[in-house]
Each structure stands twice: as C-alpha cells, then as structure tokens.
Design a protein around this motif. Structure first.
Motif, mmCIF file in Angstrom:
data_model
loop_
_atom_site.group_PDB
_atom_site.id
_atom_site.type_symbol
_atom_site.label_atom_id
_atom_site.label_comp_id
_atom_site.label_asym_id
_atom_site.label_seq_id
_atom_site.Cartn_x
_atom_site.Cartn_y
_atom_site.Cartn_z
ATOM 1 N N LEU A 175 15.985 22.511 52.334
ATOM 2 C CA LEU A 175 14.981 23.654 52.495
ATOM 3 C C LEU A 175 15.252 24.214 54.055
ATOM 4 N N GLY A 176 15.370 23.403 54.889
ATOM 5 C CA GLY A 176 15.710 23.693 56.214
ATOM 6 C C GLY A 176 17.074 24.503 56.288
ATOM 7 N N PHE A 177 18.008 23.968 55.718
ATOM 8 C CA PHE A 177 19.118 24.873 55.526
ATOM 9 C C PHE A 177 19.183 26.184 54.923
ATOM 10 N N LEU A 178 18.436 26.277 53.938
ATOM 11 C CA LEU A 178 18.071 27.555 53.302
ATOM 12 C C LEU A 178 17.250 28.429 54.169
ATOM 13 N N ILE A 179 16.089 28.064 54.914
ATOM 14 C CA ILE A 179 15.409 28.883 55.694
ATOM 15 C C ILE A 179 16.244 29.222 56.959
ATOM 16 N N SER A 180 16.706 28.438 57.599
ATOM 17 C CA SER A 180 17.491 29.005 58.595
ATOM 18 C C SER A 180 18.667 29.702 58.391
ATOM 19 N N ARG A 181 19.086 29.532 57.283
ATOM 20 C CA ARG A 181 20.376 30.418 57.005
ATOM 21 C C ARG A 181 19.821 31.714 56.714
ATOM 22 N N ARG A 182 18.733 31.853 56.048
ATOM 23 C CA ARG A 182 18.198 33.248 55.901
ATOM 24 C C ARG A 182 17.671 33.853 56.846
ATOM 25 N N ALA A 183 16.871 33.144 57.995
ATOM 26 C CA ALA A 183 16.480 33.707 58.987
ATOM 27 C C ALA A 183 17.366 33.936 60.045
ATOM 28 N N LEU A 184 18.649 33.249 59.994
ATOM 29 C CA LEU A 184 19.635 33.622 60.893
ATOM 30 C C LEU A 184 20.634 34.521 60.427
ATOM 31 N N LYS A 185 20.342 35.022 59.100
ATOM 32 C CA LYS A 185 21.412 35.980 58.766
ATOM 33 C C LYS A 185 21.390 37.281 59.526
ATOM 34 N N GLY A 186 20.489 37.668 59.991
ATOM 35 C CA GLY A 186 20.307 38.937 60.782
ATOM 36 C C GLY A 186 21.077 38.465 62.328
ATOM 37 N N ILE A 187 20.967 37.258 62.901
ATOM 38 C CA ILE A 187 21.394 36.953 64.188
ATOM 39 C C ILE A 187 23.053 37.017 64.032
ATOM 40 N N ASP A 188 23.435 36.438 62.415
ATOM 41 C CA ASP A 188 24.777 36.283 62.432
ATOM 42 C C ASP A 188 25.369 37.686 62.233
ATOM 43 N N ARG A 189 24.432 38.586 61.781
ATOM 44 C CA ARG A 189 25.345 40.006 61.830
ATOM 45 C C ARG A 189 25.335 40.535 63.075
ATOM 46 N N LEU A 190 24.163 40.368 63.835
ATOM 47 C CA LEU A 190 24.386 40.825 65.334
ATOM 48 C C LEU A 190 25.523 40.146 66.145
ATOM 49 N N ARG A 191 25.798 38.867 65.857
ATOM 50 C CA ARG A 191 26.828 38.456 66.661
ATOM 51 C C ARG A 191 28.277 39.129 66.203
ATOM 52 N N GLU A 192 28.357 39.304 64.735
ATOM 53 C CA GLU A 192 29.447 39.840 64.046
ATOM 54 C C GLU A 192 29.799 41.434 65.071
ATOM 55 N N SER A 193 28.402 41.805 64.900
ATOM 56 C CA SER A 193 28.460 43.351 65.689
ATOM 57 C C SER A 193 28.956 43.275 67.234
ATOM 58 N N PHE A 194 28.561 42.219 67.997
ATOM 59 C CA PHE A 194 28.879 41.881 69.343
ATOM 60 C C PHE A 194 30.400 41.712 69.434
ATOM 61 N N GLU A 195 30.830 40.925 68.190
ATOM 62 C CA GLU A 195 32.391 40.693 68.121
ATOM 63 C C GLU A 195 33.051 42.057 68.027
ATOM 64 N N ARG A 196 32.666 42.850 67.092
ATOM 65 C CA ARG A 196 33.115 44.017 66.868
ATOM 66 C C ARG A 196 33.025 45.076 68.363
ATOM 67 N N VAL A 197 31.924 44.758 68.922
ATOM 68 C CA VAL A 197 31.939 45.880 70.180
ATOM 69 C C VAL A 197 33.297 45.060 71.043
ATOM 70 N N GLY A 198 33.126 43.585 71.390
ATOM 71 C CA GLY A 198 33.990 43.348 72.006
ATOM 72 C C GLY A 198 35.593 43.623 71.672
ATOM 73 N N GLN A 199 35.869 43.971 70.085
ATOM 74 C CA GLN A 199 37.025 44.451 69.950
ATOM 75 C C GLN A 199 37.210 46.057 70.002
ATOM 76 N N GLU A 200 36.205 46.734 70.749
ATOM 77 C CA GLU A 200 36.118 48.033 70.903
ATOM 78 C C GLU A 200 35.699 49.050 69.675
ATOM 79 N N ASN A 201 35.080 48.314 68.909
ATOM 80 C CA ASN A 201 34.798 49.233 67.879
ATOM 81 C C ASN A 201 33.349 49.315 67.923
ATOM 82 N N PHE A 202 32.998 50.402 68.902
ATOM 83 C CA PHE A 202 31.826 50.202 69.559
ATOM 84 C C PHE A 202 30.495 50.856 68.658
ATOM 85 N N ASN A 203 30.885 52.116 67.651
ATOM 86 C CA ASN A 203 29.668 52.876 67.384
ATOM 87 C C ASN A 203 29.152 52.347 65.862
#
Ligand code: ADP
Length: 464
Positions: A175-203
């Motif tokens: 349950l903890g795994f499911l909840i944390s995965r669901r709750a942190l999905k947005g953070i994961d996407r944010l992280r991916e976006s930060f990585e994209r920004v790091g690779q100059e794909n800014f907008n």
C-alpha cells in the motif's frame, strides 16, 4: 532507503507492524485474562464443593467423592490431592500422569484461605493451574487442572496471528508503495522536466495530473516560473538584438561621417561640421545607453527613489512651457486642463518630469501640423489621473500591445527620430511609483495616454 518512495514504504510497513502488534497484544491480553479467570472460578467452585463435603462427611467420603469427580479420560488433565496437617498426601485421584508433582505443597495458604499457582509439570504441554484450599482440621485440598483447550486456542491464535501479521506487513508495504508511487508521480514528472531543462529543451511545461492539490500547485508554480524565465530569455534575446541593431546604426553613421570627411577635400569647416555631428551622435548614444540602464535598473528594482512632496499640476505646466516652442513650430494647440488646487503627490521629481516630457514629446512628434495636444490632471480618490491626449497618427490595436516594450517602434514612426525606449522608460517610472499606465488610441485619429499615480505612491517612511 535514500529515496522518499523507499522511506514511505518503510514507514507504512512500520505503521502496519506496530498497529498489528498493538491489536495482537490487546486481544491476547483479554483472551488470556478471561480464560484464566474462568479456570480459576471453576477451581474455586470445585474446591468449595469438596471443602463442604469434607466438613460434612469426613475424609473417607471426600476421598470417594474426588474419585467420582474425575472421569477416566480426564485423569491426564485433572488431579485432586488431600494433604494431612503434616502435609502428607492422604488421598488423591489417579496420579499416573502426575508423577512429577511435588510431594509436598509448594505454597500453603493462610488458615481458611486459598491460593493459586501455575506449575510446570514435566510430561504436560501447558502450564497446570492449581488451587490450594484449607479444610477443617488443618487438612489441605489441592486441585490441579491443565487447561488444554485454552492452550490450544492460544496456540491457534499465535499461528493465525503470525499469518495475519505477515499479510498485514506485506500489504502495508505494498500500500505504501502504491500510495507513494501515485503521490510522487507528479514529482517524477517534474524531475523529468528539470532534466529536459538541463538538456536545453526549455519550453515544455509539465502536464498537471491528478496527484493531489499540493503536487498540482507545485507543478503550476513550476510552469509559471518556467514561463516567466522563458519570457525573460526571449526579452533578453530581443533586447540584445535591438541593442546590437540600435547601436550599430549610429556607430556606422559616425564612421561614415568620419570617412567622408577624410576622403573629401579637407577644410576646417568640414572638420568642424563632422566633429559637431559626431558629438551629437555620441550624445544620442550616451542618452540611449543611460535610458537603457535606467529602465533595466527600474525593472530590476534596484533604483533608489527620492520621494518628495510634488505638485503634479505645476509640473505639467512646466513641461508644457518647455515644449511650447516645439508645439508652436508645428502650429499645434497645446492645451492644459488642470484644477485650480494643486495636485499633490509624493514621488521622484526628476523621474516624473522625464515621464511627462517623454509623453508630451511623443504627442507632439506623432501629431501632424495644426493638430491638438491636451495635457490634463485630476484627483480621483486616492490617486492622480494624468492624461496626454493628441490628435495624431494614432496606434493600431495590434501595435498598442507592444509600444511599451523596449526598442519597439511602430513602422510608421521610423521616419521620426527616436529609439523606442521612451514609453518603456515611462512605464518603468510609473511602476516605480506603484501606478499604472494605459493607452487608448484610434489609428488616424489620435491617442490618449492615461497615467494613474497613487498619492502616497511610495513608502511613507521614505518621505522627505
Ligand atoms: P520612440 O522613440 O520611437 O518615440 P517610444 O517608446 O516613445 O519610442 O514609443 C514607441 C512607439 O509608440 C513609437 O515608435 C510610436 O510608433 C508609438 N507612439 C508613442 N506615442 C505615440 C503617440 N502619441 N501617437 C502615436 N504613436 C505613438
């Protein structure tokens, strides 16, 4: 366990473990207590019965009675013993299964009382509960009982709890795994976006999902920030381009003038004229650079404003006097509409003068001969409303959006002098005074610039 996900899983597992343990101990304590109480009550009842029989019928009859009390198949679970006052066993039930019992009582109760003991008897799986009870004449009765059913029940409870415990901890972790995965999905996407920004794909903004308000707000805030940075980068890009372009033209002109003078027949008047032109161009350049710096400083909020008590009405009159010759040249009617009383305001005198002068300069510049320019000022509640209206060429609705941008010049006005910084500076000065500016204009008919300046527009602690 460095990741938040891992920690959440651990916390959930821990929580479920603690909860399961708590429930187990609670049920276990109640169960053990209740079972123990029932066994003790039964022992007391049996003991009292025997004590009564002993008092009424003596040792022989009681010895017979205790034999009757224990069925053949119960010999392994129950025993009765009667001790003499010298603690010697006088009578007992079948003690075949109870050979390891102590010969003498372990704990003798006070006269007329009883006591209990839990005995570990070799050959018996569970603890044997025993009661000692005094009888008439100093005789002592002992009844022992091995609560096999209770023991088995507790054993079953242990075993089933073990399984339930394992299931609970596993499902807690899952349950903890499911909840944390669901709750942190947005953070994961944010992280991916930060990585994209790091690779100059800014907008590329991060898509807002349904991970909960906190994550959604975080993503929105991030997207806003990204949008703002993007705008700033574009602005910087434009400004750099414009600066390059606007600096290049005057420098090219200066070079051209110098070159022409050098290559043509050289005379003192020609040199004088060239020098004069160079000085003029340099002044324009310096003026432009200072304006650019001033706008940049105002926008960055690093300008130290010097607020003083001002009469905007008087200021408008001064500016109109300053520009009267220009208006006269173009036969433009320069009108003032001001109230009789002063229009007081706390603000930066030099900067507000510059803003008014820029607006009036534009009005006169973009109004054809024999037009009309009206300067007016009025107090509206806690702010002053200043307007500069002209009957000039006007600005199209499309262009109105851009005229306050740095270096922006409407194509039509390219033939007039200017660098596209005037309105940008006015806007910065107005914002510095916590005011606002807007334009209402119809192409071919004229424009009206409205300034709204709060009376105490700057922090009162700064007033002089
Ligand atoms: P400029 O140095 O070109 O006057 P400004 O920033 O003051 O630069 O103005 C930006 C543009 O807005 C001008 O190029 C002009 O096209 C337009 N503009 C400003 N004021 C007026 C006005 N009163 N009437 C018509 N157009 C105007």
């Amino acid at each position: 366990m460095k990741t938040l996900k891992g920690r959440l899983v651990l916390w959930y597992a821990l929580l479920f473990t603690v909860m399961a343990m708590g429930v187990f101990f609670y049920i276990y304590t109640i169960l053990v207590h209740d079972m123990g109480r029932r066994v003790d009550e039964e022992l007391i009842d049996d003991a009292l019965e025997i004590v009564d029989i002993f008092a009424e019928s003596g040792l022989q009859a009681t010895a017979r009675e205790i034999h009757l009390e224990v069925d053949e198949e119960d010999h392994g679970r129950v025993f009765y013993r009667i001790f003499s006052p010298q603690q010697v066993v006088l009578a007992a039930t079948n003690l075949e299964s109870w050979q390891h019992l102590a010969i003498r009582p372990e704990k003798i109760p006070e006269q007329g009382e009883m006591n209990f003991a839990s005995l570990i008897v070799p050959g018996h799986e569970f603890k044997v509960r025993s009661i000692y009870r005094h009888m008439q004449g100093g005789y002592l009765l002992q009844i022992g009982f091995e609560p096999v059913e209770n023991g088995r029940l507790l054993q079953l409870f242990y075993e089933s709890f073990g399984v339930a415990f394992a299931v609970l901890v596993l499902s807690g972790s899952f349950l903890g795994f499911l909840i944390s995965r669901r709750a942190l999905k947005g953070i994961d996407r944010l992280r991916e976006s930060f990585e994209r920004v790091g690779q100059e794909n800014f907008n590329q903004p991060v898509a807002v999902g349904r991970e909960g308000l906190e994550i959604e707000t975080l993503i929105k805030a991030y997207n806003q920030m990204q949008q703002r940075i993007q705008t700033l980068i574009e602005e910087l890009h434009n400004v750099t381009n414009n600066i390059a372009h606007d600096l290049r033209s005057p420098i090219t002109r200066i070079r051209g003038m110098a070159e022409t003078t050098l290559t043509s027949p050289q005379s003192v008047p020609a040199y004088q004229e060239m020098t004069g032109n160079v000085v003029e161009e340099c002044d324009n350049l310096v003026g432009m650079i200072s304006t650019m710096l001033e706008i940049a400083e105002a926008d960055a909020g690093v300008i130290e404003i010097k607020p003083v008590r001002l009469d905007i009405s008087a200021m408008i009159q001064d500016v109109s006097e300053l520009f009267a010759p220009v208006a006269e040249d173009k036969k433009i009617d320069l009108l003032l509409e001001l109230p009789a009383e002063p229009l007081l305001l706390y603000g930066d005198k030099t900067r507000l003068q510059r803003a008014l002068a820029n607006l009036l300069d534009n009005a006169l510049k973009y109004t054809p001969r024999e037009g009309k320019v009206t300067l007016s000022g009025i107090r509206e509640d806690s702010q002053l409303h200043v307007s500069v209206e002209d009957t000039g060429i006007g600005i199209s609705a499309k262009e109105q959006k851009y005229i306050f941008d740095r270096f922006y010049r409407v194509d039509l006005s390219r033939s007039t002098h200017g660098n596209g910084l005037g309105l940008s500076l006015v806007k910065s000065i107005v914002f510095l005074h916590h005011g606002s500016i807007k334009v209402i204009s119809v192409e071919g008919k004229g424009s009206c610039f409205h300034l709204y300046l709060p009376i105490a527009s700057v922090d009162s602690s700064e007033w002089q």
